[in-house]
Design a protein around this motif. Structure first.
Motif, PDB file in Angstrom:
ATOM      1  N   GLY A   8       0.813  -1.205   0.000  1.00  0.00           N
ATOM      2  CA  GLY A   8       0.000   0.000   0.000  1.00  0.00           C
ATOM      3  C   GLY A   8       0.848   1.257   0.000  1.00  0.00           C
ATOM      4  N   LYS A  11      -2.017   7.418  -0.146  1.00  0.00           N
ATOM      5  CA  LYS A  11      -2.574   8.437  -1.027  1.00  0.00           C
ATOM      6  C   LYS A  11      -2.785   9.720  -0.223  1.00  0.00           C
ATOM      7  CE  LYS A  11      -6.566   9.375  -4.018  1.00  0.00           C
ATOM      8  NZ  LYS A  11      -5.723   9.913  -5.119  1.00  0.00           N
ATOM      9  N   TYR A  36      -6.014   3.562  -9.087  1.00  0.00           N
ATOM     10  CA  TYR A  36      -5.631   3.261  -7.711  1.00  0.00           C
ATOM     11  C   TYR A  36      -4.642   2.092  -7.622  1.00  0.00           C
ATOM     12  CZ  TYR A  36      -8.869   6.511  -5.510  1.00  0.00           C
ATOM     13  OH  TYR A  36      -9.505   7.656  -5.080  1.00  0.00           O
ATOM     14  N   CYS A  50      -3.794   3.855  -1.083  1.00  0.00           N
ATOM     15  CA  CYS A  50      -4.704   3.729   0.055  1.00  0.00           C
ATOM     16  C   CYS A  50      -4.480   4.922   0.974  1.00  0.00           C
ATOM     17  CB  CYS A  50      -4.427   2.413   0.789  1.00  0.00           C
ATOM     18  SG  CYS A  50      -5.385   2.165   2.290  1.00  0.00           S
ATOM     19  N   ARG A  51      -5.547   5.500   1.483  1.00  0.00           N
ATOM     20  CA  ARG A  51      -5.393   6.609   2.421  1.00  0.00           C
ATOM     21  C   ARG A  51      -4.588   6.149   3.636  1.00  0.00           C
ATOM     22  NH1 ARG A  51      -6.416  11.680   0.894  1.00  0.00           N
ATOM     23  NH2 ARG A  51      -6.883  12.198   3.065  1.00  0.00           N
ATOM     24  N   GLU A  54      -6.432   4.801   6.561  1.00  0.00           N
ATOM     25  CA  GLU A  54      -7.038   3.478   6.479  1.00  0.00           C
ATOM     26  C   GLU A  54      -6.019   2.350   6.291  1.00  0.00           C
ATOM     27  OE1 GLU A  54     -11.096   4.975   4.178  1.00  0.00           O
ATOM     28  OE2 GLU A  54      -9.428   4.161   3.022  1.00  0.00           O
ATOM     29  N   MET A  55      -4.765   2.716   6.114  1.00  0.00           N
ATOM     30  CA  MET A  55      -3.756   1.728   5.737  1.00  0.00           C
ATOM     31  C   MET A  55      -3.626   0.602   6.757  1.00  0.00           C
ATOM     32  SD  MET A  55      -1.557   1.117   3.256  1.00  0.00           S
ATOM     33  CE  MET A  55      -1.054   2.703   2.532  1.00  0.00           C
ATOM     34  N   ASN A  58      -6.380  -2.008   6.599  1.00  0.00           N
ATOM     35  CA  ASN A  58      -6.280  -2.909   5.446  1.00  0.00           C
ATOM     36  C   ASN A  58      -5.112  -3.882   5.576  1.00  0.00           C
ATOM     37  OD1 ASN A  58      -8.517  -1.909   4.011  1.00  0.00           O
ATOM     38  ND2 ASN A  58      -7.322  -0.178   3.266  1.00  0.00           N
ATOM     39  N   THR A  69       2.348   3.998   6.530  1.00  0.00           N
ATOM     40  CA  THR A  69       1.402   4.888   7.183  1.00  0.00           C
ATOM     41  C   THR A  69       2.063   5.470   8.422  1.00  0.00           C
ATOM     42  OG1 THR A  69      -0.866   5.090   8.020  1.00  0.00           O
ATOM     43  CG2 THR A  69       0.343   3.104   8.639  1.00  0.00           C
TER      44      THR A  69
END
Length: 291
Positions: A8, A11, A36, A50-51, A54-55, A58, A69
């Motif tokens: 990931g 983003k 994406y 991925c934001r 939220e990483m 996920n 993240t």
């Protein structure tokens, strides 16, 4: 070639800095339009945007094997993931960011206790609620969809919990910090099942190794110069180095080639000193990775 891992890429604000870091590490990530799932020049890796918020969710669920993240978002969700590496970089600088509590400059609020009964606006809702609950201070925490600093100015909140690197945005909104809640930096995290898979783990460790090497290289430059024999001791005495400088005699000459690695922040003051000490033909060059 078979894909080994799905990674990931954050983003948003960290996206460009992360792609640049991967580029220095040897991986070219190409994002086109609203796709994406960007291309990467490694057939064993699949990328997904991925934001950062939220990483960790996920990664914990296994939708993504590994990702980048902030420590803050891992703490927000209390995600059960394996932290592979600390990677201290951000959208602005190569230093950790801070989540702080800020109020208006003219606010009577001075301490955390003064926030009792007040409204706090933040994106970091769950962590903020836990923070004040542990202090036994009753506050009303509201989620902010962005432009959090403006919530105080518009009267929607008495205080904010916001991330900052330089505090310049806070000062621009006439806010002052009354407490630091958390220091955060980017982390490479892995799903625990993926981490226990030898093939996936080896690939994730390779990525971590080279990303860290690229971050080290960001803070260093190489310099190379020619120095006459009678000036060599003086020039070498000026050189900081990871180890010792590399010195080689020039062919059929009483001159030497001297090469070393120095801190980026030192080189601007060092080069004039080297010239005065007798060095000539000084070359400065950037580094991609230092291992």
């Amino acid at each position: 070639m078979e894909k080994i891992i799905k990674i990931g890429i954050p983003k948003g604000s960290l996206q460009n800095a992360t792609i640049n870091l991967f580029n220095k590490s040897g991986w070219k990530i190409n994002i086109e339009g609203r796709n994406y799932f960007p291309d990467i020049n490694d057939d064993t890796i699949e990328c997904a945007l991925c934001r950062a918020q939220e990483m960790s969710i996920n990664v914990e669920s296994g939708v993504i094997d590994a990702g980048l993240t902030g420590l803050d978002w891992i703490a927000e969700h209390k995600s059960d993931v394996h932290v592979v590496a600390d990677l201290i970089y951000s959208k602005v600088s190569a230093r950790p960011a801070r989540w702080v509590i800020a109020v208006a400059n003219d606010s009577p609020i001075k301490t955390l206790e003064d926030l009792s009964g007040k409204t706090i606006s933040t994106e970091l809702v769950k962590f903020t609620k836990r923070f004040f609950k542990e202090l036994n201070i009753d506050v009303n925490v509201k989620f902010s969809w962005g432009a959090t600093e403006a919530k105080i100015v518009s009267g929607l909140a008495d205080a904010i919990v916001e991330i900052t690197e330089t505090e310049s945005t806070l000062r621009a909104h006439n806010l002052r910090v009354i407490h630091e809640v958390m220091e955060t930096n980017t982390q490479l995290i892995a799903n625990k099942t993926a981490w226990n898979d030898p093939r996936k783990r080896e690939k994730i460790e390779q990525i971590a190794l080279l990303l860290k090497a690229a971050l080290v290289a960001d803070k260093l430059v190489g310099i190379k110069m020619n120095v006459p024999e009678n000036k060599i001791a003086r020039v070498v005495s000026l050189l900081p180095s990871l180890n010792a400088p590399t010195i080689a005699s020039l062919y059929q000459s009483d001159w030497y080639s001297v090469e070393t690695i120095v801190d980026t922040e030192l080189v601007r003051d060092l080069i004039p000193k080297l010239l005065k000490a007798g060095a000539e033909g000084i070359i400065e060059y950037s580094l991609n990775k230092v291992l």
